[in-house]
Design a protein around this motif. Structure first.
Motif, PDB file in Angstrom:
ATOM      1  N   HIS A 248      -4.347  57.052 -14.818  1.00 60.34           N
ATOM      2  CA  HIS A 248      -4.077  55.624 -15.025  1.00 60.34           C
ATOM      3  C   HIS A 248      -3.878  54.881 -13.717  1.00 60.34           C
ATOM      4  N   LYS A 249      -4.074  55.566 -12.605  1.00 61.10           N
ATOM      5  CA  LYS A 249      -3.888  54.953 -11.285  1.00 61.10           C
ATOM      6  C   LYS A 249      -2.512  54.300 -11.198  1.00 61.10           C
ATOM      7  N   ALA A 250      -1.498  55.091 -11.492  1.00 62.19           N
ATOM      8  CA  ALA A 250      -0.134  54.570 -11.535  1.00 62.19           C
ATOM      9  C   ALA A 250       0.305  54.073 -10.164  1.00 62.19           C
ATOM     10  N   ASP A 251       1.030  52.956 -10.161  1.00 61.65           N
ATOM     11  CA  ASP A 251       1.701  52.495  -8.936  1.00 61.65           C
ATOM     12  C   ASP A 251       3.079  53.128  -8.841  1.00 61.65           C
ATOM     13  N   LEU A 252       3.647  53.458 -10.005  1.00 55.41           N
ATOM     14  CA  LEU A 252       4.950  54.119 -10.055  1.00 55.41           C
ATOM     15  C   LEU A 252       4.962  55.119 -11.202  1.00 55.41           C
ATOM     16  N   PHE A 253       5.771  56.144 -11.022  1.00 57.62           N
ATOM     17  CA  PHE A 253       5.954  57.151 -12.065  1.00 57.62           C
ATOM     18  C   PHE A 253       7.456  57.319 -12.289  1.00 57.62           C
ATOM     19  N   ASN A 322       9.732  57.705   0.672  1.00 54.73           N
ATOM     20  CA  ASN A 322      10.472  56.539   1.138  1.00 54.73           C
ATOM     21  C   ASN A 322      10.494  55.441   0.065  1.00 54.73           C
ATOM     22  N   ALA A 323       9.319  55.156  -0.494  1.00 49.33           N
ATOM     23  CA  ALA A 323       9.208  54.143  -1.552  1.00 49.33           C
ATOM     24  C   ALA A 323      10.017  54.576  -2.772  1.00 49.33           C
ATOM     25  N   SER A 324       9.969  55.865  -3.102  1.00 53.70           N
ATOM     26  CA  SER A 324      10.709  56.376  -4.265  1.00 53.70           C
ATOM     27  C   SER A 324      12.210  56.175  -4.067  1.00 53.70           C
ATOM     28  N   LEU A 325      12.671  56.380  -2.848  1.00 55.21           N
ATOM     29  CA  LEU A 325      14.100  56.197  -2.557  1.00 55.21           C
ATOM     30  C   LEU A 325      14.510  54.734  -2.734  1.00 55.21           C
ATOM     31  N   HIS A 326      13.641  53.819  -2.295  1.00 54.84           N
ATOM     32  CA  HIS A 326      13.921  52.385  -2.483  1.00 54.84           C
ATOM     33  C   HIS A 326      14.017  52.057  -3.972  1.00 54.84           C
ATOM     34  N   LEU A 327      13.023  52.525  -4.728  1.00 62.37           N
ATOM     35  CA  LEU A 327      12.989  52.263  -6.162  1.00 62.37           C
ATOM     36  C   LEU A 327      14.245  52.825  -6.832  1.00 62.37           C
ATOM     37  N   GLY A 328      14.565  54.073  -6.518  1.00 64.22           N
ATOM     38  CA  GLY A 328      15.736  54.719  -7.103  1.00 64.22           C
ATOM     39  C   GLY A 328      17.011  53.953  -6.803  1.00 64.22           C
ATOM     40  N   TYR A 402       8.246  45.131  -2.812  1.00 62.24           N
ATOM     41  CA  TYR A 402       7.127  45.917  -2.259  1.00 62.24           C
ATOM     42  C   TYR A 402       5.914  45.842  -3.183  1.00 62.24           C
ATOM     43  N   PRO A 403       5.280  44.678  -3.283  1.00 59.69           N
ATOM     44  CA  PRO A 403       4.155  44.575  -4.214  1.00 59.69           C
ATOM     45  C   PRO A 403       2.922  45.321  -3.694  1.00 59.69           C
ATOM     46  N   PRO A 404       2.301  46.160  -4.524  1.00 61.52           N
ATOM     47  CA  PRO A 404       1.065  46.804  -4.072  1.00 61.52           C
ATOM     48  C   PRO A 404      -0.008  45.723  -3.850  1.00 61.52           C
ATOM     49  N   TYR A 409       1.931  40.707  -8.468  1.00 63.01           N
ATOM     50  CA  TYR A 409       3.176  40.667  -7.702  1.00 63.01           C
ATOM     51  C   TYR A 409       2.901  40.283  -6.246  1.00 63.01           C
ATOM     52  N   ALA A 410       1.827  40.851  -5.692  1.00 65.06           N
ATOM     53  CA  ALA A 410       1.477  40.546  -4.296  1.00 65.06           C
ATOM     54  C   ALA A 410       1.129  39.074  -4.171  1.00 65.06           C
TER      55      ALA A 410
END
Ligand SMILES: [Zn+2]
Length: 419
Positions: A248-253, A322-328, A402-404, A409-410
């Motif tokens: 699904h070309k996920a931006d986040l999981f 790094n991105a996962s830590l921000h999201l979390g 952090y919009p892809p 969002y971007a």
């Protein structure tokens, strides 16, 4: 093995390479230094100019140019420039950067003397890099021309063009801007019930219910498309879950679980991201499987040598963590409004489902099902809704920040910046 976290400009953390590769690289540096000179070159100025067609960056050196190499990365689009044995004492012109195709420039001096410059680009671009000898008032220069390819909207990677989700997403594309895709993964299922509470509540049922509510809440956000790895009580292998995200070309999981512990008093929610150790072992597996090469953010790695492949993987994985830590962090903050937290910062572990090298991934432990009070909470529909709302809010905040590239969002962020 702990990874070294360095630095830098404007509070953007920049992860170092895996020490294994640093070892190899520093050998090269050592040989070079031994052969040539120990004196580091210095960049005392970085000039940026741009017109409609291109952005030009000129690095002014105080001595002859050391060796350098560059490569680009997709998703988000980045150009990475490694210059050997160099320091940077200039001052990037941020106002020039803002107006150009560049979103950001990160400059990091590495322990092995190398200077790494990462250019975050809004979109894929053609890049010319060349050096200039001293002339008039100028000394040795390294010039980078970045030429926007705006007109060419055809995806470069043929595999991308034939992805079934590409068509599914078409209806949601607004003015050429796609939705962000969040894959939600309710843990366990089918023959695997997960943890069980003192009253017999099964983790697989509770997390499916929370995941479905999260799915609905995310789909209500404009510019978000949520996908569930399972809708029913069925069993999925861990790698199947990763494959669904990739397909699904996920931006986040986001994987949803509930904890259990032998002591019934253990309680609280927690959020996990992948540890660097888990990333390293997965990177090794990826490198061993040739068919995976082309999958990394759409870059073809097959023509790169082993060292460069591992550097690319490391770069991708460290920025993903790094991105996962921000999201979390965003999600924990929202959950702390009403839930007890087991740990108040994002933890890191080697969970298999978090190992996608290029998709920021987190695992939310919604609470301890083994704790009688939390078992009660987790089966309460109001509480489930609050959890789902907190996770959705965290995801939303993450994308605002952090919009892809290429997403609504971007577009919104850009509009706000210009506004
Ligand atoms: Zn679980």
């Amino acid at each position: 093995m702990p990874y070294t976290r360095a630095y830098l400009i404007e509070g953007v953390p920049f992860m170092q390479l895996n020490p294994r590769h640093l070892g190899l690289l520093s050998w090269f540096i050592f040989l070079m230094c031994a052969t040539f000179s120990v004196q580091a070159a210095n960049i005392d100025n970085l000039r940026i100019s741009h017109d409609k067609q291109k952005t030009r960056l000129v690095f002014d050196f105080d001595s002859a140019l050391p060796t350098y190499k560059s490569f680009s990365l997709n998703n988000p689009y980045r150009l990475v420039l490694d210059i050997d044995n160099t320091r940077f004492s200039g001052q990037p012109q941020w106002e020039q950067i803002k107006a150009s195709i560049l979103e950001d420039i990160r400059i990091g001096e590495q322990p092995n003397g190398k200077l790494r410059v990462v250019f975050d680009l809004e979109e894929p671009a053609k890049v010319h890099i060349f050096s200039l000898k001293p002339q008039q008032q100028y000394g040795h220069r390294l010039v980078i021309d970045i030429i926007a390819k705006k007109q060419q909207n055809v995806p470069k990677d043929p595999a991308q063009a034939t992805m079934p989700t590409k068509q599914m997403n078409m209806g949601n594309i607004l003015q050429g801007h796609r939705d962000v895709v969040v894959v939600i993964d309710p843990g366990h299922g089918g023959k695997d019930p997960g943890a069980t509470g003192p009253k017999g509540t099964r983790e697989k049922d509770v997390v499916l219910s929370i995941a479905k509510q999260l799915h609905d809440k995310l789909n209500q956000l404009p510019g978000v498309k949520a996908v569930l790895t399972r809708h029913t009580d069925n069993y999925l292998y861990l790698r199947q879950r990763l494959n669904i995200a990739r397909r699904h070309k996920a931006d986040l999981f986001v994987s949803i679980h509930a904890d259990a512990f032998k002591h019934p008093r253990a309680r609280g929610a927690s959020v996990f991201a992948l540890s660097q150790r888990g990333a390293t072992s997965e990177a090794a597996r990826w490198l061993a499987e040739k068919e995976n090469y082309s999958e990394l953010g759409g870059i073809d790695l097959s023509d790169k040598d082993q060292l460069l492949r591992s550097v690319l993987l490391d770069l991708s994985q460290t920025s993903t963590i790094n991105a996962s830590l921000h999201l979390g962090g965003f999600i924990l903050q929202k959950m702390s409004d009403f839930a007890h937290l087991h740990k108040d910062k994002v933890e890191q572990a080697q969970f298999m489902v978090l190992k996608s090298p290029d998709i920021p991934s987190i695992l939310v432990e919604t609470g301890f099902i083994s704790n009688p009070q939390e078992e009660k909470n987790l089966t309460n529909s109001k509480y489930q809704q609050r959890l789902a709302s907190a996770i959705a809010d965290g995801v939303h905040r993450y994308f605002l920040r952090y919009p892809p590239p290429g997403t609504r969002y971007a577009m919104r962020k850009k509009a706000a910046a210009n506004g």
